[in-house]
Write an enzyme that holds these catalytic residues in place. Structure first.
Site, short mmCIF file in Angstrom:
data_model
loop_
_atom_site.label_atom_id
_atom_site.label_comp_id
_atom_site.label_asym_id
_atom_site.label_seq_id
_atom_site.Cartn_x
_atom_site.Cartn_y
_atom_site.Cartn_z
N SER A 46 -3.21 -4.91 6.22
CA SER A 46 -2.05 -5.53 5.60
C SER A 46 -2.10 -7.05 5.74
CB SER A 46 -0.76 -4.94 6.18
OG SER A 46 0.33 -5.26 5.36
N HIS A 83 1.53 3.73 5.56
CA HIS A 83 0.95 2.40 5.38
C HIS A 83 0.01 2.02 6.52
CE1 HIS A 83 0.43 -1.70 4.23
NE2 HIS A 83 1.02 -2.15 5.32
#
Length: 386
Positions: free
Chosen positions: A156, A349
Site C-alpha cells: 500500500s 487489503h
C-alpha cells in the site's frame, strides 16, 4: 493502512467501512466467534519471527534520525520491506518466517518515519520524496558504498514509497521491485472516503489484547497469528499514563492549576480534563500515528504511481487481492508483459498478513525465476498464469 491502506481502497473491498468478512459494524464489537471457542489475542514478541533488531542512525541537516529495522537471514539478496500507512515493520513478521524457509535471502523490515519505533526530527513530513530519501539513506547507513543486491517490496503506502525510491535511483544495487495491494486508480478514487473511514475506528483500546481482538474481528487483519505481532507496532500507551495513582495526581494537579480561572469556564475545563484522563485510564492504548493528519500527503503518494511503476527498468511484481482492479495504464502494461502479476483471492487489503504463505510463495517464485535467489528445502516454483 489496515487503517489508511484499507481506507484508500474503500471502493474495491466488499467490506468498506463495514469491514471485510464481517457483514457487521466497523467496531466489530458484535461479531461472533463461534460457540464455546476462545481465541488467544495476547501479543507476541518480534523475536519469534525476526533474528535481530537494529536502530540505524541517519545524519541529516536537522540532526540524527533513528530508523528501526528488523532482520533475518545471512545469505542471498536483501528483501527491503516497507509497510503500509499506520502499520509497522512488524506487519511483515509472519511473511518473513515464510520467505526465509523458501529461498536464500536476507530480510530488512523497516519502520518508516513516524511509524513503529522510528524516531525522526521532523515526524510531520510524510511526503513521498522524503520517505523515499529515508529508504536510500538507511541503505547507505547500513551498507555504505557497496550495498548487496536489494529487492524493494512494499504494501500500500509502502508500495508507493518503494516505487518512488526505485524511480529516483536511490538504491544503486536495486534488482527488483514488488508492489502489494495498491493500484493508483482505486487508491485515488478512495481518497475522499478516507477521513470517514478513520473516524469510524476506535480511538483508544483497553489493552493490547483488546486492540488485537478488534483488528481481527473487524477484518482489518484476517490472520490472528499476524495480528498478534503486527498490532504491537500500530498502537502505543497514551502519553502520561503510568499507573492509576500517577494518573490521579495528574488530574488533581490540573484541577489546582485551573482554580484561578473564572468559575464558569473553570468547571467545564476541569470536567473535560478529568473525562479525558479517565478515558486514558480506562483505555490506555491509542494509535501510534494520527493518520487523519497526514491527509495533505495522500495525493502525492499515489498520483502517477502506475506510470512510475511501469517506468522502472527492473523486473517487477504486482500482487493484488482478488477484489483489486487494474487501472488503464497497468492493464496495458500487463498485456505488454512489463511486469508479472498475481492475484491472491480471499484476501483483504493486508494481503501479506492475511495470506503470508501465498505471498512468500509468489515472491520466492519471482526471485528464483529471475535467478536472484536459490531455493531452500526443495521448494518448487509455481508459475502463475498471469
Amino acid at each position: 493502512m489496515s487503517a489508511l491502506e484499507k481506507s484508500m481502497h474503500l471502493g474495491r473491498l466488499p467490506s468498506r467501512p463495514p469491514l471485510p468478512g464481517s457483514g457487521g459494524s466497523q467496531s466489530g464489537a458484535k461479531m461472533r466467534m463461534g460457540p464455546g471457542r476462545k481465541r488467544d489475542f495476547s501479543p507476541v514478541p518480534w523475536s519469534q519471527y525476526f533474528e535481530s533488531m537494529e536502530d540505524v542512525e541517519v545524519e541529516n541537516e536537522t540532526g540524527k534520525d533513528t530508523f528501526r529495522v528488523y532482520k533475518s537471514g545471512s545469505e542471498g539478496p536483501v528483501l527491503l520491506l516497507l509497510h503500509g500507512g499506520g502499520h509497522s515493520a512488524l506487519s511483515w513478521a509472519v511473511f518473513t518466517a515464510a520467505i526465509i524457509s523458501r529461498v536464500q535471502c536476507r530480510i530488512v523490515a523497516l519502520d518508516l518515519r513516524s511509524h513503529g519505533e522510528t524516531k525522526v526530527k521532523n515526524p510531520e513530513d510524510l511526503s513521498a520524496e522524503t520517505m523515499a530519501k529515508d529508504v536510500g539513506n538507511v541503505v547507505e547507513a547500513m551498507y555504505g558504498d557497496l550495498p548487496p543486491p536489494i529487492m524493494l517490496i512494499g504494501h500500500s503506502m509502502g508500495g508507493a514509497i518503494a516505487v518512488h525510491t526505485a524511480s529516483s535511483n536511490l538504491v544503486p544495487s536495486l534488482l527488483g521491485l514488488c508492489m502489494i495491494g495498491v493500484v493508483e486508480g482505486t487508491a485515488m478514487d478512495a481518497l475522499n472516503s478516507m477521513q470517514n473511514f478513520l473516524r469510524g475506528r476506535p480511538k483508544t483500546f483497553k489493552s493490547l489484547e483488546n486492540a488485537i481482538e478488534w483488528s481481527v474481528k473487524s477484518g482489518q487483519i484476517r490472520n490472528l497469528e499476524s495480528a498478534r505481532v503486527s498490532m504491537v507496532g500500530q498502537v502505543k500507551q497514551c502519553e502520561g499514563i503510568t499507573s492509576p495513582e500517577g494518573s490521579k495526581s495528574i488530574v488533581e494537579g490540573i484541577i489546582e492549576e485551573e482554580e484561578e480561572d473564572e468559575e464558569g469556564s473553570e468547571s467545564i475545563s476541569k470536567r473535560k480534563k478529568e473525562d479525558d484522563m479517565e478515558t486514558k485510564k480506562d483505555h490506555p492504548y491509542t494509535w501510534r500515528i494520527e493518520l487523519a493528519k497526514t491527509e495533505k500527503y495522500w495525493d502525492g503518494w499515489f498520483r502517477g504511481l502506475s506510470n512510475l511503476f511501469l517506468s522502472c527498468p527492473i523486473p517487477k511484481l504486482l500482487l493484488l487481492a482478488g477484489v483489486d482492479r487494474l487501472d488503464k495504464d497497468l492493464t496495458i502494461g500487463q498485456m505488454q508483459g512489463k511486469f508479472q502479476m498475481q492475484v491472491l483471492p480471499q484476501c483483504g487489503h493486508a494481503v501479506h498478513e492475511d495470506a503470508p504463505d501465498k505471498v512468500a510463495e509468489a515472491v520466492a517464485t519471482f526471485l528464483i525465476r529471475h535467478r536472484f535467489a536459490e531455493p531452500i528445502g526443495g521448494f518448487q516454483c509455481v508459475f502463475p498464469g498471469c
